[in-house]
Write an enzyme that holds these catalytic residues in place. Structure first.
Site, PDB file in Angstrom:
ATOM      1  N   ASP A  69      82.623  31.104  64.882  1.00 36.99           N
ATOM      2  CA  ASP A  69      84.334  29.553  64.454  1.00 36.99           C
ATOM      3  C   ASP A  69      85.044  30.793  64.474  1.00 36.99           C
ATOM      4  OD1 ASP A  69      81.722  27.657  63.977  1.00 36.99           O
ATOM      5  OD2 ASP A  69      82.832  27.567  61.803  1.00 36.99           O
ATOM      6  N   HIS A 214      81.897  34.282  61.792  1.00 33.70           N
ATOM      7  CA  HIS A 214      83.249  33.946  62.694  1.00 33.70           C
ATOM      8  C   HIS A 214      83.440  35.622  63.261  1.00 33.70           C
ATOM      9  CE1 HIS A 214      83.500  31.009  58.830  1.00 33.70           C
ATOM     10  NE2 HIS A 214      84.660  30.255  59.186  1.00 33.70           N
TER      11      HIS A 214
END
Length: 254
Positions: A69, A214
């Site tokens: 993400d 991430h």
């Protein structure tokens, strides 16, 4: 699942009010309990409180999905190098404004065969408080940037922070997206100890797991390097989120 929470809560409150003769404090207690349950449901995508999200793939083989993400970022090329070295495809949920900042990296993600998903235009801190119309714009503008930059469209969407509510559920329905959650959360943005992140992820892995990372730090890059070795040694293969079979009626699987 969300309907069961409401039914159980309704039954609990009725029994509680009847037992204590419906005093003001009992009503207040029930209201506070209900408020707490709504807040909990908003921040835990796995509960499916306001809408259904895909949390894993139903499979009998040892395979998982690696998802990233908040990119693309300055670190994303190193992640791509590592994934290419190990012949692994992943899913990147990208922020529209980040795509605008790193367009070449976004195009590289696509060119190297990875899957991309919508992670809103701005990933605003107040996402959970936006109206349905504003959420629709956040999703739509990210779609526009993806199409303009990478000539690609996607029906995959991951709610920022995993936050869901009726407005977000409405926006997802209006934009025709599939909400993608996870069942293994690395917590790589809040945990500093790389070994703790690695242990947390490897201990929670199951067949069909969707892992949340991430692509925003060297720390996560190093964890990924160790994890890819682990996956090879444990005979895990990988899949991208778009490979999950979704029901034809538009409902998302849990």
């Amino acid at each position: 699942m969300k309907h069961y929470y409401f039914i159980l809560f309704y039954l609990f409150c009725n029994v509680f009010i009847y037992a204590f003769q419906g005093s003001f404090w009992v009503y207040l207690f029930c209201f506070l309990m209900f408020s707490a349950s709504v807040i909990w449901g908003s921040f835990d995508i796995g509960l499916g409180y306001f809408m259904n999200s895909t949390l894993r793939k139903r499979t009998k083989i040892k395979e998982i999905a690696l998802t990233f993400d908040d990119g693309p970022t300055e670190f994303t090329p190193k992640f791509l190098d590592l994934l290419k070295e190990h012949h692994v495809k992943a899913t990147f949920f990208c922020i529209g404004r980040q795509i605008g900042q790193y367009p070449e990296t976004f195009r590289r993600i696509i060119e190297e065969g990875h899957t991309v998903g919508n992670h809103t235009l701005s990933h605003a801190a107040n996402t959970g408080f936006l109206s349905a119309s504003k959420m629709i714009k956040e999703i739509g503008k990210c779609d526009d940037i993806m199409l303009k930059t990478g000539n690609i469209t996607t029906d995959l969407y991951r709610p920022p922070f995993g936050v869901t509510n009726p407005h977000i559920a409405q926006a997802i329905e209006k934009t025709g997206k599939k909400s993608i959650g996870w069942n293994v959360r690395s917590l790589d943005t809040v945990t500093e100890d790389e070994k703790k992140i690695y242990r947390k992820v490897t201990r929670q892995l199951r067949k069909g797991s969707i892992v949340l990372f991430h692509d925003t730090s060297e720390k996560t890059y190093r964890v990924l390097a160790d994890l890819l070795v682990f996956l090879k040694n444990e005979n895990y293969s990988t899949f991208t989120v778009d490979e999950i079979p979704f029901p034809q009626d538009g409902r998302k699987s849990g």
